[in-house]
Design a protein around this motif. Structure first.
Motif, PDB file in Angstrom:
ATOM      1  N   UNK A 100     -12.374   2.311 -23.302  1.00 37.86           N
ATOM      2  CA  UNK A 100     -13.387   1.615 -22.504  1.00 37.86           C
ATOM      3  C   UNK A 100     -13.509   0.141 -22.871  1.00 37.86           C
ATOM      4  N   UNK A 101     -12.983  -0.246 -24.028  1.00 37.02           N
ATOM      5  CA  UNK A 101     -13.067  -1.638 -24.458  1.00 37.02           C
ATOM      6  C   UNK A 101     -11.957  -2.513 -23.873  1.00 37.02           C
ATOM      7  N   UNK A 102     -10.957  -1.883 -23.256  1.00 36.91           N
ATOM      8  CA  UNK A 102      -9.886  -2.653 -22.627  1.00 36.91           C
ATOM      9  C   UNK A 102     -10.377  -3.173 -21.288  1.00 36.91           C
ATOM     10  N   UNK A 103     -10.422  -4.497 -21.157  1.00 36.58           N
ATOM     11  CA  UNK A 103     -10.921  -5.090 -19.910  1.00 36.58           C
ATOM     12  C   UNK A 103      -9.852  -5.243 -18.842  1.00 36.58           C
ATOM     13  N   UNK A 104      -8.584  -5.421 -19.289  1.00 37.31           N
ATOM     14  CA  UNK A 104      -7.487  -5.646 -18.338  1.00 37.31           C
ATOM     15  C   UNK A 104      -6.335  -4.723 -18.693  1.00 37.31           C
ATOM     16  N   UNK A 105      -5.851  -3.984 -17.719  1.00 35.38           N
ATOM     17  CA  UNK A 105      -4.655  -3.160 -17.866  1.00 35.38           C
ATOM     18  C   UNK A 105      -3.582  -3.694 -16.934  1.00 35.38           C
ATOM     19  N   UNK A 106      -2.378  -3.843 -17.483  1.00 34.48           N
ATOM     20  CA  UNK A 106      -1.245  -4.178 -16.625  1.00 34.48           C
ATOM     21  C   UNK A 106      -0.029  -3.419 -17.112  1.00 34.48           C
ATOM     22  N   UNK A 107       0.903  -3.166 -16.218  1.00 37.14           N
ATOM     23  CA  UNK A 107       2.098  -2.409 -16.564  1.00 37.14           C
ATOM     24  C   UNK A 107       3.340  -3.167 -16.086  1.00 37.14           C
ATOM     25  N   UNK A 108       4.429  -2.970 -16.829  1.00 36.00           N
ATOM     26  CA  UNK A 108       5.692  -3.548 -16.373  1.00 36.00           C
ATOM     27  C   UNK A 108       6.188  -2.807 -15.138  1.00 36.00           C
ATOM     28  N   UNK A 109       6.000  -1.487 -15.132  1.00 32.06           N
ATOM     29  CA  UNK A 109       6.389  -0.666 -13.991  1.00 32.06           C
ATOM     30  C   UNK A 109       5.863   0.746 -14.208  1.00 32.06           C
ATOM     31  N   UNK A 110       6.110   1.622 -13.250  1.00 29.25           N
ATOM     32  CA  UNK A 110       5.419   2.910 -13.228  1.00 29.25           C
ATOM     33  C   UNK A 110       6.274   4.094 -13.659  1.00 29.25           C
ATOM     34  N   UNK A 111       7.327   3.874 -14.437  1.00 30.92           N
ATOM     35  CA  UNK A 111       8.077   5.007 -14.969  1.00 30.92           C
ATOM     36  C   UNK A 111       7.257   5.747 -16.025  1.00 30.92           C
TER      37      UNK A 111
END
Length: 284
Positions: free
Chosen positions: A119-130
């Motif tokens: 819950x403390x992570x404000x931003x999630x990003x991914x390189x891709x969806x594998x």
């Protein structure tokens, strides 16, 4: 997207120089930390899958699965989420097609060492969806989800939904506060963290540039490359969605690495992970 990438190759020099100048002025004395998190182990049982040119036929490889935490004065960002941490309950791991996968330590346990929860992570990003990059993504559905628009469409298409096991790991993101991007994206607005479009492995694959005040620029590959050899040989995995686009993205990536004098971190390369400060130490 191809046209945008080719244009970017010509513009990246002047853009990169101006962003570095702006970042240096803004970040003097700023506290930005980059952590490498252990998000699993992968035995690649058929390395031939990683070269349509047949460069690795008959070979195997031991790989890591790395996630990254960026702690910035304006928020905490997680880049990729690794293999599902539920695999931690299986000490011997399991065989998943051409991969033997294990999770010796949970992602959430590592965050807990820093006094953090998902819950403390404000931003999630991914390189891709594998599967090995989104295995714990659903735990972070309360974060702002920053994702390439083409990758978002790819991960929520009907075929992806039919892969029940992988889709279950990130389906909660469909209800997350989402920012869909189509070009370079300055995450914090100060040039310190930029998401770079490098499609080809998947339609919206991205890499991440982190400019640190003391350590300089770090360029995270996602799956632009899986091996150091792949970078040297420019090999393209057999399962990439667009091989020709992959080669264009390699040019973009390498131009950026040169302009930034960046430390390139191949996210599945064991040596690169071992060369990083051992968690909970970090680069700044």
């Amino acid at each position: 997207m191809n046209i945008g990438i080719k244009a970017f190759v010509g513009l990246v020099g002047c853009i990169g120089a101006s962003m570095v100048a702006g970042f240096s002025a803004h970040a003097e004395g700023a506290s930005i930390k980059l952590y490498a998190l252990d998000c699993g182990e992968i035995e690649m049982l058929d390395l031939g899958l990683f070269s349509r040119e047949g460069k690795y036929d008959g070979q195997k490889n031991s790989a890591v699965d790395t996630c990254f935490l960026i702690r910035h004065p304006d928020g905490d960002m997680l880049w990729d989420t690794g293999l599902p941490e539920g695999l931690n309950a299986l000490p011997e791991g399991l065989i998943n097609g051409p991969f033997h996968i294990k999770v010796p330590v949970k992602l959430t346990d590592q965050l807990q060492e820093l006094g953090m929860t998902p819950a403390d992570i404000e931003i999630l990003s991914i390189s891709h969806s594998h599967f090995d990059h989104v295995g714990n993504a659903g735990l972070f559905a309360r974060a702002k989800f920053v994702v390439n628009a083409n990758e978002y469409d790819h991960m929520f298409r009907d075929e992806a939904r039919a892969d029940e096991q992988t889709f279950a790991s990130y389906k909660a993101l469909e209800n997350a506060k989402t920012v869909k991007i189509t070009d370079r994206y300055d995450v914090f607005g100060d040039g310190s963290v930029e998401i770079i479009p490098t499609p080809g492995h998947t339609p919206g694959h991205s890499s991440l540039l982190v400019r640190l005040p003391n350590s300089g620029a770090v360029l995270l590959t996602g799956d632009m490359y899986h091996l150091t050899r792949a970078r040297e040989l420019r090999t393209v995995p057999r399962f990439n969605t667009d091989p020709e686009q992959t080669l264009v993205s390699m040019d973009v990536f390498e131009d950026l690495a040169e302009i930034e004098s960046a430390r390139v971190v191949i996210q599945h390369e064991k040596a690169d992970f071992q060369d990083f400060p051992k968690f909970p130490e970090y680069l700044d």
